[in-house]
Write an enzyme that holds these catalytic residues in place. Structure first.
Site, PDB file in Angstrom:
ATOM      1  N   CYS A 139      40.234  38.070  34.485  1.00 29.04           N
ATOM      2  CA  CYS A 139      40.898  37.107  35.369  1.00 29.04           C
ATOM      3  C   CYS A 139      41.577  37.832  36.533  1.00 29.04           C
ATOM      4  O   CYS A 139      41.457  37.417  37.701  1.00 29.04           O
ATOM      5  CB  CYS A 139      41.906  36.295  34.556  1.00 29.04           C
ATOM      6  SG  CYS A 139      42.756  35.038  35.515  1.00 29.04           S
ATOM      7  N   CYS A 140      42.269  38.971  36.245  1.00 30.20           N
ATOM      8  CA  CYS A 140      42.904  39.745  37.318  1.00 30.20           C
ATOM      9  C   CYS A 140      41.840  40.272  38.287  1.00 30.20           C
ATOM     10  O   CYS A 140      42.077  40.349  39.490  1.00 30.20           O
ATOM     11  CB  CYS A 140      43.684  40.933  36.751  1.00 30.20           C
ATOM     12  SG  CYS A 140      45.323  40.511  36.128  1.00 30.20           S
ATOM     13  N   CYS A 228      51.883  36.349  37.692  1.00 35.37           N
ATOM     14  CA  CYS A 228      51.413  34.965  37.533  1.00 35.37           C
ATOM     15  C   CYS A 228      52.215  34.240  36.446  1.00 35.37           C
ATOM     16  O   CYS A 228      52.667  34.870  35.476  1.00 35.37           O
ATOM     17  CB  CYS A 228      49.940  34.954  37.164  1.00 35.37           C
ATOM     18  SG  CYS A 228      48.872  35.535  38.478  1.00 35.37           S
ATOM     19  N   CYS A 231      51.371  34.664  32.691  1.00 36.29           N
ATOM     20  CA  CYS A 231      51.349  36.049  32.202  1.00 36.29           C
ATOM     21  C   CYS A 231      52.683  36.765  32.413  1.00 36.29           C
ATOM     22  O   CYS A 231      52.746  37.993  32.330  1.00 36.29           O
ATOM     23  CB  CYS A 231      50.243  36.825  32.903  1.00 36.29           C
ATOM     24  SG  CYS A 231      48.626  36.082  32.681  1.00 36.29           S
ATOM     25  N   CYS A 256      47.207  45.828  36.294  1.00 32.00           N
ATOM     26  CA  CYS A 256      46.292  44.754  36.674  1.00 32.00           C
ATOM     27  C   CYS A 256      45.129  45.261  37.509  1.00 32.00           C
ATOM     28  O   CYS A 256      44.309  44.494  37.971  1.00 32.00           O
ATOM     29  CB  CYS A 256      47.037  43.661  37.427  1.00 32.00           C
ATOM     30  SG  CYS A 256      47.920  44.309  38.844  1.00 32.00           S
TER      31      CYS A 256
END
Ligand code: SF4
Length: 266
Positions: A139-140, A228, A231, A256
């Site tokens: 996702c990152c 985010c 997270c 990340c």
């Protein structure tokens, strides 16, 4: 013809023996500048970055404590650019801070967004919270690293808010380094400036409170390192700030991808 060749050789020799502040910037100068500026204050380091690279350099602003970079840059009196990665999953308080910062400094932040097709593909295949199942890297990669690469590919240098005291992987972080992860404009080298490297969290907060800089209101609710919304969570006063990020994962995986190898000198 011979005269021209002599002139080129003469100029090259002159350039080679000039002090680095008098000749065109070379990546070979980076370790020298890092040593020269190691004890300098953040404003001096940012001024050097802006004088050296001008509009080919931009501040990376995450919407957290690194707002102090903008404060220091504004005090140099030089023009500066700011960009931010809007992952689409930030806290509402972070969007509010972006707005406050734009109004306070009379600037426009250059927002970078993820590729919509890549986000659609990820979310349709794995859902909205795949990072809780198989880690945050994918996702990152889509929401942060991709847009960052696009932005850095237009620059020769970037200015970050990373500090030695944020993580064990950052203990040897120099104030300036050749970025070992990302390429810059036209695929060339990218210089990464870390003006807060030697600052502590307390130093940063002193600047924020002394200067009346806008800050993310989440800091008043126990959040220290802010990323985010799904997270990031608050930490206790005695806990390290990185414990509030990707808390379900192994501590050694808490980068990340934006600042990997940050600890290495160029
Ligand atoms: Fe996705 Fe979380 Fe990374 Fe944000 S921090 S890009 S939501 S995995």
């Amino acid at each position: 013809m011979i005269k021209t060749a002599r002139r080129v050789v003469f100029k090259t020799l002159c350039d080679q023996f000039k002090p680095c502040h008098l000749r065109a910037f070379s990546t070979n100068d980076v370790p020298i500048i890092a040593k020269q500026l190691d004890a300098a204050d953040p404003q001096t380091i940012i001024k050097k970055a802006l004088e050296t690279f001008g509009s080919d350099c931009a501040i990376s602003f995450s919407g957290a404590e690194d707002v102090v970079l903008i404060e220091h840059a504004s005090k140099t009196g030089l023009p500066f650019r700011v960009f931010s990665l809007d992952t689409g999953r930030l806290h509402p308080q972070t969007y509010k801070l972006f707005d406050d910062v734009e109004n306070h400094y009379k600037i426009r932040i250059e927002y970078m967004f993820p590729d919509s097709a890549e986000v659609e593909q990820l979310v349709r295949k794995k859902g909205m919270f795949s990072f809780y199942e198989d880690g945050h890297k994918e996702c990152c990669g889509v929401r942060k690293v991709g847009p960052l690469k696009r932005q850095l590919g237009t620059l020769k240098a970037w200015i970050t808010g990373v500090r030695k005291d944020q993580s064990e992987t950052r203990v040897a972080l120099p104030v300036v380094q050749v970025d070992e992860v990302f390429k810059g404009k036209d695929g060339g080298p990218l210089i990464k400036w870390n003006p807060l490297s030697n600052q502590t969290s307390s130093d940063v907060w002193k600047t924020i409170t002394d200067s009346g800089v806008p800050f993310n209101s989440l800091h008043q609710d126990g959040f220290i390192s802010i990323g985010c919304q799904p997270c990031t969570r608050p930490v206790l006063p005695t806990q390290h700030e990185r414990l509030g990020r990707w808390w379900w994962e192994d501590a050694s995986k808490k980068e990340c991808g934006l600042h990997a190898k940050a600890e290495k000198i160029a």
